[in-house]
Design a protein around this motif. Structure first.
Motif, PDB file in Angstrom:
ATOM      1  N   PHE A   1     -79.969 -33.133  -8.833  1.00  0.00           N
ATOM      2  CA  PHE A   1     -78.807 -33.413  -7.989  1.00  0.00           C
ATOM      3  C   PHE A   1     -78.941 -34.824  -7.408  1.00  0.00           C
ATOM      4  O   PHE A   1     -80.041 -35.237  -7.018  1.00  0.00           O
TER       5      PHE A   1
ATOM      6  N   GLU B   1     -82.120 -28.523 -13.019  1.00  0.00           N
ATOM      7  CA  GLU B   1     -81.121 -29.568 -12.843  1.00  0.00           C
ATOM      8  C   GLU B   1     -81.642 -30.628 -11.883  1.00  0.00           C
ATOM      9  O   GLU B   1     -82.590 -30.384 -11.127  1.00  0.00           O
TER      10      GLU B   1
ATOM     11  N   ARG C   1     -70.045 -31.564  -8.545  1.00  0.00           N
ATOM     12  CA  ARG C   1     -69.765 -30.309  -7.851  1.00  0.00           C
ATOM     13  C   ARG C   1     -69.542 -30.578  -6.371  1.00  0.00           C
ATOM     14  O   ARG C   1     -70.131 -31.495  -5.807  1.00  0.00           O
TER      15      ARG C   1
ATOM     16  N   VAL D   1     -74.664 -33.858 -11.035  1.00  0.00           N
ATOM     17  CA  VAL D   1     -75.675 -32.938 -11.564  1.00  0.00           C
ATOM     18  C   VAL D   1     -75.923 -33.251 -13.034  1.00  0.00           C
ATOM     19  O   VAL D   1     -74.985 -33.551 -13.776  1.00  0.00           O
TER      20      VAL D   1
ATOM     21  N   SER E   1     -78.194 -31.431 -16.317  1.00  0.00           N
ATOM     22  CA  SER E   1     -79.048 -30.346 -16.777  1.00  0.00           C
ATOM     23  C   SER E   1     -80.335 -30.918 -17.343  1.00  0.00           C
ATOM     24  O   SER E   1     -80.326 -31.948 -18.021  1.00  0.00           O
TER      25      SER E   1
END
Length: 198
Positions: free
Chosen positions: A193, A191, A48, A139, A141
């Motif tokens: 990062f 999540e 992202r 990222v 999940s």
């Protein structure tokens, strides 16, 4: 003077805590997420791009769960207008947490886009304003109950996926929480990062 039993006192404390957790949960249900661009998606993985984000943050000592709970409560008070004269600030999820040296954690609340430093009331003791620069993040999940073991395994998995994409990490792992630590159970997947070098 009538005696007040410890049972009644503890019941009152429990009721107040439950009311506080319910209030936070109610606010959280309407929480916004920062606008971002999804550059790649591969099963549980994404890359992202986020714009620069203004945050309030605090450093808390102790184990992850304790530090997160203490930090969340302190920052939530500021957002809800406790101890300051301003209006409530809408919650933006996720809440970010990252390990610091010396058995400490940095807890961050993202402020809604459109809010600038000049419009904010000065934060109280233990809270500071900061800005996360625009960046790309990988990222993964993390469904299920957040545990240290699960986060460590998922961080390793994310690191291997980043290498497989021909990318390099540019910072440490951050936990991204979508569920209040004051509310039992897990509603949404959290999540992890990892900032990427560009």
């Amino acid at each position: 003077m009538a005696k007040i039993g410890w049972g009644k006192i503890l019941a009152g404390v429990a009721t107040a805590a439950a009311a506080g957790a319910a209030y936070v949960y109610f606010k959280q249900r309407a929480a916004r997420a920062p606008i971002h661009e999804t550059l790649a998606s591969d099963g549980p993985f994404e890359i992202r791009r986020y714009p620069a984000l203004l945050v309030i943050e605090t450093a808390q000592y102790g184990k992850r769960d304790r530090a997160l709970g203490n930090g969340f409560g302190l920052l939530a008070d500021y957002m809800f207008g406790e101890g300051r004269g301003g209006e409530e600030i809408p919650i933006t999820m996720p809440v970010l947490a990252g390990a610091l040296p010396g058995d400490a954690w940095r807890i961050r609340f993202l402020l809604p886009q459109g809010i600038d430093r000049e419009s904010l009331d000065p934060p109280g003791p233990g809270i500071s304003l900061a800005e996360i620069p625009a960046r790309e993040v990988a990222v993964i999940s993390v469904p299920g109950k957040p545990t240290d073991r699960l986060f460590a395994a998922k961080a390793d998995e994310l690191g291997r996926w980043i290498e497989g994409q021909g990318r390099r990490a540019a910072g440490d792992v951050e936990h991204a929480y979508y569920n209040s630590p004051l509310k039992p159970g897990t509603t949404l997947p959290n999540e992890l990062f990892i900032p990427l070098a560009t």
